[in-house]
Scaffold this motif. Structure first.
Motif, PDB file in Angstrom:
ATOM      1  N   THR A 378     -14.070   4.488 -12.662  1.00  0.00           N
ATOM      2  CA  THR A 378     -14.292   2.922 -12.299  1.00  0.00           C
ATOM      3  C   THR A 378     -12.936   2.441 -11.525  1.00  0.00           C
ATOM      4  N   THR A 379     -11.764   2.954 -12.164  1.00  0.00           N
ATOM      5  CA  THR A 379     -10.729   2.273 -11.708  1.00  0.00           C
ATOM      6  C   THR A 379      -9.600   3.211 -10.926  1.00  0.00           C
ATOM      7  N   TYR A 380     -10.104   4.546 -10.571  1.00  0.00           N
ATOM      8  CA  TYR A 380      -9.546   5.419  -9.901  1.00  0.00           C
ATOM      9  C   TYR A 380      -8.878   4.950  -8.693  1.00  0.00           C
ATOM     10  N   ARG A 381      -9.651   4.167  -8.154  1.00  0.00           N
ATOM     11  CA  ARG A 381      -8.831   3.560  -6.723  1.00  0.00           C
ATOM     12  C   ARG A 381      -7.480   2.831  -7.120  1.00  0.00           C
ATOM     13  N   ARG A 382      -7.712   2.078  -7.897  1.00  0.00           N
ATOM     14  CA  ARG A 382      -6.532   1.293  -8.483  1.00  0.00           C
ATOM     15  C   ARG A 382      -5.512   1.840  -9.007  1.00  0.00           C
ATOM     16  N   LEU A 383      -5.891   2.912  -9.811  1.00  0.00           N
ATOM     17  CA  LEU A 383      -4.864   4.126 -10.420  1.00  0.00           C
ATOM     18  C   LEU A 383      -4.178   4.803  -9.213  1.00  0.00           C
ATOM     19  N   ALA A 384      -4.754   5.026  -8.082  1.00  0.00           N
ATOM     20  CA  ALA A 384      -4.318   5.641  -7.029  1.00  0.00           C
ATOM     21  C   ALA A 384      -3.298   4.536  -6.199  1.00  0.00           C
ATOM     22  N   ASP A 385      -3.565   3.322  -6.056  1.00  0.00           N
ATOM     23  CA  ASP A 385      -2.733   2.467  -5.369  1.00  0.00           C
ATOM     24  C   ASP A 385      -1.585   2.241  -6.359  1.00  0.00           C
ATOM     25  N   GLU A 386      -1.545   2.143  -7.726  1.00  0.00           N
ATOM     26  CA  GLU A 386      -0.649   1.965  -8.549  1.00  0.00           C
ATOM     27  C   GLU A 386       0.427   2.988  -8.422  1.00  0.00           C
ATOM     28  N   ALA A 387      -0.096   4.278  -8.350  1.00  0.00           N
ATOM     29  CA  ALA A 387       0.789   5.501  -8.104  1.00  0.00           C
ATOM     30  C   ALA A 387       1.486   5.217  -7.026  1.00  0.00           C
ATOM     31  N   LEU A 388       0.860   5.291  -5.961  1.00  0.00           N
ATOM     32  CA  LEU A 388       1.828   5.079  -4.793  1.00  0.00           C
ATOM     33  C   LEU A 388       2.754   3.901  -4.758  1.00  0.00           C
ATOM     34  N   ARG A 389       2.558   2.972  -5.562  1.00  0.00           N
ATOM     35  CA  ARG A 389       3.644   1.677  -5.627  1.00  0.00           C
ATOM     36  C   ARG A 389       4.764   2.354  -6.307  1.00  0.00           C
ATOM     37  N   LYS A 390       4.464   3.140  -7.391  1.00  0.00           N
ATOM     38  CA  LYS A 390       5.373   3.535  -8.331  1.00  0.00           C
ATOM     39  C   LYS A 390       6.353   4.487  -7.572  1.00  0.00           C
ATOM     40  N   ILE A 391       5.770   5.172  -6.449  1.00  0.00           N
ATOM     41  CA  ILE A 391       6.707   6.272  -5.706  1.00  0.00           C
ATOM     42  C   ILE A 391       7.186   5.583  -4.431  1.00  0.00           C
ATOM     43  N   GLY A 392       6.806   4.445  -4.105  1.00  0.00           N
ATOM     44  CA  GLY A 392       7.198   3.977  -2.768  1.00  0.00           C
ATOM     45  C   GLY A 392       8.747   3.808  -2.485  1.00  0.00           C
ATOM     46  N   HIS A 393       9.670   3.876  -3.407  1.00  0.00           N
ATOM     47  CA  HIS A 393      11.002   3.915  -3.283  1.00  0.00           C
ATOM     48  C   HIS A 393      11.612   5.193  -2.922  1.00  0.00           C
ATOM     49  N   VAL A 394      10.730   6.444  -3.299  1.00  0.00           N
ATOM     50  CA  VAL A 394      11.188   7.688  -2.943  1.00  0.00           C
ATOM     51  C   VAL A 394      10.868   8.029  -1.577  1.00  0.00           C
ATOM     52  N   VAL A 395       9.562   7.848  -1.171  1.00  0.00           N
ATOM     53  CA  VAL A 395       9.385   8.144   0.414  1.00  0.00           C
ATOM     54  C   VAL A 395       8.683   6.956   1.094  1.00  0.00           C
ATOM     55  N   PRO A 396       9.096   6.639   2.200  1.00  0.00           N
ATOM     56  CA  PRO A 396       8.443   5.632   2.843  1.00  0.00           C
ATOM     57  C   PRO A 396       6.841   5.700   3.499  1.00  0.00           C
ATOM     58  N   MET A 397       6.078   4.908   3.129  1.00  0.00           N
ATOM     59  CA  MET A 397       4.612   4.889   3.401  1.00  0.00           C
ATOM     60  C   MET A 397       4.164   3.799   3.867  1.00  0.00           C
ATOM     61  N   GLY A 398       3.064   3.941   4.479  1.00  0.00           N
ATOM     62  CA  GLY A 398       2.127   2.568   4.801  1.00  0.00           C
ATOM     63  C   GLY A 398       1.539   1.729   3.889  1.00  0.00           C
ATOM     64  N   LYS A 399       0.894   0.741   4.183  1.00  0.00           N
ATOM     65  CA  LYS A 399       0.283  -0.122   3.320  1.00  0.00           C
ATOM     66  C   LYS A 399      -1.131   0.239   2.636  1.00  0.00           C
ATOM     67  N   ALA A 400      -1.167  -0.329   1.539  1.00  0.00           N
ATOM     68  CA  ALA A 400      -2.643  -0.121   1.147  1.00  0.00           C
ATOM     69  C   ALA A 400      -3.692  -0.375   1.941  1.00  0.00           C
ATOM     70  N   TRP A 401      -4.751   0.391   1.720  1.00  0.00           N
ATOM     71  CA  TRP A 401      -5.985   0.510   3.062  1.00  0.00           C
ATOM     72  C   TRP A 401      -7.254   0.809   2.235  1.00  0.00           C
ATOM     73  N   THR A 402      -7.331   1.381   1.270  1.00  0.00           N
ATOM     74  CA  THR A 402      -8.726   1.813   0.499  1.00  0.00           C
ATOM     75  C   THR A 402      -9.759   0.914   0.389  1.00  0.00           C
ATOM     76  N   ALA A 403      -9.288  -0.222  -0.071  1.00  0.00           N
ATOM     77  CA  ALA A 403     -10.370  -1.207  -0.371  1.00  0.00           C
ATOM     78  C   ALA A 403     -11.475  -1.557   0.372  1.00  0.00           C
ATOM     79  N   SER A 404     -11.157  -1.434   1.786  1.00  0.00           N
ATOM     80  CA  SER A 404     -12.317  -1.855   2.832  1.00  0.00           C
ATOM     81  C   SER A 404     -12.578  -0.695   3.775  1.00  0.00           C
TER      82      SER A 404
END
Length: 523
Positions: A378-404
């Motif tokens: 149920t929370t896999y999408r939130r987990l993915a979002d949080e995982a990318l937040r955690k590594i956001g300082h290592v590689v530049p990336m775009g914004k969260a997008w999967t909810a819609s």
């Protein structure tokens, strides 16, 4: 009775050559967490490689209770944040993939000697209001003497509570995330084993092996994400030379499938004297799914099968409620999966949190490693979002997008699958209502790619039984990484419940020839 039939028993040759390419992220594990992260990361513009030693969802992610739910019983453990996040995700996921996720009402018969009615009422009030429910109907109280839901039950249950959650085809949810990740640029390699990785200051050097041929290959990654699930301990200790957190606990959950036990469209949630609950859920039209157990597990998670004691437990628990006893000989299929959970308090298996934990190891002298522990479908999408937040300082990336963003085939209204099924049936002569409904429920709007210009059922090619045709199998091979009959019959579909041994043998022979021909052509 087939035990653990969802695990592949054969391996056909696959072409998985990887050159020494540098990826932003390499992900170990093709379960729901790995595929969810791959999809999110690819959509943010990162270069992504996902490696899976078997088939997508061939481990724990195809062995769930098939629910998108908040987790009513977690309220007893005061995990309000987990329940709130899961409840919010229910309707998000429902709108993303309404073909493989749909609302389901759950009936909870009242047992006065277990949880008091006021506790259940309060819990369901919280359940209705914690997550910002907009689509699903609220909980209510029903008189079992006057309801169809009371007819299969023993006398003596005067009323029940009824509430909403959602059902999901778990293995297809994994595959759809992988498909969308690939469409956005990710590379998905199944039947590819992670051998080991050497850690440098700014990247990982990774050795891989084709699981079928043994061919070696290599790649590099700025970030390595370990989403190997129940194989987490093995990866850390033997493939990465990293320490294994002592708090990782493996818990096995098992299920049985029986012929249909009741003739209405609601599910049951039954309380047990040991404090656990089990579900009895309508399954694949003609069956009932009963589960789950919670038992500590040791050994190779790939060897997990249901025990006789677990079968007896599930039968006894269901028989305490159903008028007609459920007996072990009624099981037509069983499956088991192992969950890697974070045990903070040394409690019993049933009380260990289902929340996820993300552990990032990174400093100026070592490339980043992110370990993913636990989590719920149920929370896999939130987990993915949080995982990318955690590594956001290592590689530049775009914004969260999967909810819609809908998953492949999910560009439908929440209630649009029945209409799609009717359109499919009208488009191709000889497709009956049952087959049209299955295609709509399995593929959503992607079903049109299977039918293409077919005007009659005969145009779909060889028929293997239960509506499975050569055209559908070719689609699964070409677009969904299917390579064995178990990929097709137990993860992409559940037609293993319907095809007899002779039909399965015929499909196996046809599939071997099809894939050998495809490989020979270099496709």
């Amino acid at each position: 009775m087939t035990s653990n039939a969802c695990r592949p028993k054969t391996a056909l040759n696959t072409r998985t050559v990887v050159r020494d390419k540098m990826y932003d992220i390499v992900i170990i594990g093709g379960g729901i967490n790995g595929c969810g992260i791959a999809r999110d990361a690819a959509g943010r513009g990162l270069s992504v490689l996902l490696i899976e030693k078997g088939d997508l969802a061939s481990g724990t992610s195809s062995a769930s209770t098939k629910l998108i739910h908040g987790g009513l019983r977690y309220l007893e453990h005061f995990e309000l944040r987990l329940v709130r996040e899961a409840l919010r995700e229910r309707e998000t996921l429902l709108t993303m993939a309404p073909h493989i996720i749909w609302p389901l009402r759950f009936v909870l018969p009242y047992e006065p000697h277990l949880r008091p009615a006021w506790i259940l009422s309060l819990g369901l009030w919280l359940y209705d209001h914690l997550g910002g429910r907009k689509i699903l109907p609220a909980s209510t109280r029903i008189n079992l003497r006057d309801s169809a839901a009371g007819r299969p039950l023993k006398a003596g249950f005067p009323f029940a509570f009824e509430y909403s959650d959602c059902w999901v085809d778990d293995s297809r949810l994994v595959v759809l995330n992988a498909m969308d990740a690939a469409a956005r640029g990710a590379r998905i390699l199944t039947r590819t084993e992670f051998v080991h990785a050497r850690r440098g200051a700014d990247h990982w050097s990774i050795a891989l092996k084709d699981s079928a041929t043994g061919a070696a290959s290599a790649c590099a990654a700025r970030i390595l994400i370990n989403a190997s699930g129940a194989w987490m301990n093995d990866i850390l200790a033997h493939r990465l030379d990293a320490s294994v957190p002592a708090r990782v606990r493996l818990v096995k959950g098992s299920h049985i499938v029986t012929p249909r036990l009741f003739h209405h469209d609601r599910a049951y949630i039954f309380q047990n004297p040991d404090g656990r609950i089990i579900f009895a859920i309508p399954y694949e039209q003609d069956f009932t799914l009963i589960g789950t157990t919670d038992i500590d597990f040791e050994g190779d998670p790939g060897d997990a099968i249901i025990s006789n004691a677990e079968i007896d437990y599930l039968c006894h628990a269901a028989s305490a409620y159903f008028e007609k006893p459920v007996t072990p000989d009624m099981a037509v299929w069983t499956y088991s999966g192992v969950r890697p959970l974070m045990d903070r308090n040394g409690t019993s298996a049933k009380d260990v949190t289902r929340d996820f934990v993300l552990e990032l190891q990174h400093d100026r002298t070592k490339a980043a490693l992110l370990n993913v522990f636990g989590g719920k479908i149920t929370t896999y999408r939130r987990l993915a979002d949080e995982a990318l937040r955690k590594i956001g300082h290592v590689v530049p990336m775009g914004k969260a997008w999967t909810a819609s963003a809908p998953l492949p085939g999910g560009d439908l209204p929440v209630s649009g699958t029945a209409r799609l099924a009717a359109e499919l049936a009208r488009s191709c002569q000889g497709i009956d209502a049952a087959l049209a409904a299955r295609l709509a429920r399995t593929y959503g709007t992607r079903a049109w790619r299977i039918l293409e210009s077919a005007k009659t059922f005969a145009n779909l090619g060889e028929h293997f039984g239960a509506g499975l045709t050569a055209r559908e199998v070719r689609y699964l091979v070409a677009h969904e990484w299917a390579r064995t009959i178990d990929d097709i019959l137990w993860r992409r579909t559940k037609l293993g419940l319907r095809l007899n041994a002779r039909d399965q043998d015929r499909l196996r022979g046809w599939l071997v020839n099809e894939i050998d021909t495809t490989n020979a052509l270099g496709v």
